[in-house]
Design an enzyme around this catalytic site. Structure first.
Site, PDB file in Angstrom:
ATOM      1  N   SER A 169       4.702   3.214   7.490  1.00 18.63           N
ATOM      2  CA  SER A 169       4.367   2.015   6.717  1.00 18.63           C
ATOM      3  C   SER A 169       5.543   1.576   5.849  1.00 18.63           C
ATOM      4  O   SER A 169       6.273   2.397   5.297  1.00 18.63           O
ATOM      5  CB  SER A 169       3.157   2.287   5.818  1.00 18.63           C
ATOM      6  OG  SER A 169       1.997   2.482   6.571  1.00 18.63           O
TER       7      SER A 169
ATOM      8  N   HIS B 224       0.810  -1.225   0.000  1.00 16.70           N
ATOM      9  CA  HIS B 224       0.000   0.000   0.000  1.00 16.70           C
ATOM     10  C   HIS B 224       0.840   1.270   0.000  1.00 16.70           C
ATOM     11  O   HIS B 224       0.301   2.372  -0.114  1.00 16.70           O
ATOM     12  CB  HIS B 224      -0.983  -0.012   1.180  1.00 16.70           C
ATOM     13  CG  HIS B 224      -0.387   0.392   2.489  1.00 16.70           C
ATOM     14  ND1 HIS B 224       0.204  -0.497   3.359  1.00 16.70           N
ATOM     15  CD2 HIS B 224      -0.292   1.608   3.076  1.00 16.70           C
ATOM     16  CE1 HIS B 224       0.619   0.146   4.427  1.00 16.70           C
ATOM     17  NE2 HIS B 224       0.332   1.432   4.283  1.00 16.70           N
TER      18      HIS B 224
ATOM     19  N   ASP C 195       0.357  -7.763   2.782  1.00 15.76           N
ATOM     20  CA  ASP C 195       0.880  -6.417   2.490  1.00 15.76           C
ATOM     21  C   ASP C 195       2.404  -6.431   2.492  1.00 15.76           C
ATOM     22  O   ASP C 195       3.056  -5.941   3.416  1.00 15.76           O
ATOM     23  CB  ASP C 195       0.338  -5.434   3.519  1.00 15.76           C
ATOM     24  CG  ASP C 195       0.536  -3.977   3.115  1.00 15.76           C
ATOM     25  OD1 ASP C 195       0.931  -3.732   1.954  1.00 15.76           O
ATOM     26  OD2 ASP C 195       0.302  -3.091   3.966  1.00 15.76           O
TER      27      ASP C 195
END
Length: 277
Positions: free
Chosen positions: A221, A69, A116
């Site tokens: 992230s 992402h 992810d």
């Protein structure tokens, strides 16, 4: 009737409370410069400059691991910078790369961020130095940290839910939360899968006392979650706000993807992932 002066004072106090109790990588500390030489800053063009967007970490010559992402529109002019401590200062240690190839896990789910994990192949090998080195990551035969284990992460992500960002790398120690708790309906429910670890500063359940919030946040992230110096997770997702008691940070378990990682780095991407690998 409240005077204009009193209203301004009240507003100032409210803002101070927001900032002083901000969430994200707070309660952590600035990392010792280049003490985490595997850290990568993935940057996106913003006018004539580049802006930090996500983290990543070096796992092998020419390879950086991150989260799917983190690059929602693909490489698209993004660059990877290694050897960074300060995002703004001109550091001789910095090495900047174009993205030659981006490999997103084919089973990534946008609905809950399952699988992810992504791999970036840099446009050239990096120069190994004290400021740029690969980190070991846990493979399929390794043991992941259990509940209450102390793990650590780092990044240039938001310091609070107001979106303020640090210039220099921050780090924080958090604790693994039990998978059973993270599967509870008041935590993440069915969105939490076997491919995930959740961790934050743990408050006893029920949590009815003030405690120092520590967590990863927006902009962190793609960075690593480490256990005894080995990368075991990738910073993925959590609550809409960082540092919430019942919304710990979520991290992708790296050891579940050994076969996919090996195949991808051999330039033979697997069509699907064998969950047993």
């Amino acid at each position: 009737m409240v005077s204009e002066k009193d209203a301004l004072v009240a507003a100032a106090v409210f803002v101070f409370v927001l900032i002083s109790h901000g969430e994200g990588i707070i309660g952590g500390r600035e990392a010792e410069p280049h003490s985490r030489p595997y850290m990568a800053s993935i940057q996106v063009p913003e006018g004539e400059n580049m802006k930090h967007e996500c983290g990543g970490f070096v796992i092998a010559d020419q390879w950086v691991m991150t989260a799917v992402h983190c690059l929602p529109t693909g490489p698209n002019g993004r660059k990877v910078v290694l050897g960074v401590h300060s995002l703004s200062e001109p550091e001789e240690t910095k090495q900047t790369f174009d993205i030659l190839e981006l490999y997103n896990h084919p089973n990534f789910s946008e609905s809950n961020y399952d699988n992810d994990i992504a791999l970036i192949k840099l446009d050239r090998p990096f120069n190994i130095s004290e400021a740029v080195k690969a980190v070991e990551y846990l493979r399929a035969d390794g043991t992941n940290p259990g509940t209450d284990a102390k793990v650590d992460t780092a990044g240039w992500g938001s310091l609070d839910n107001l979106g303020s960002r640090p210039d220099k790398l921050k780090e924080v120690v958090v604790e693994v939360v039990s998978s059973t708790r993270c599967r509870r309906s008041d935590y993440f429910g069915r969105k939490f899968t076997d491919n995930m670890i959740c961790a934050h500063k743990v408050c006893p359940d029920p949590c009815d006392q003030p405690y120092k919030k520590e967590d990863s946040c927006d902009g962190d992230s793609g960075g690593p979650l480490l256990y005894n110096g080995i990368a075991v997770g990738i910073t993925s997702n959590g609550g809409k706000k960082c540092g919430q008691i019942k919304k710990p940070g979520i991290y992708t378990i790296i050891s579940h993807y050994t076969e996919w990682i090996d195949n991808t780095m051999a330039l033979q991407p697997a069509a699907t992932q064998d969950q047993s690998s």
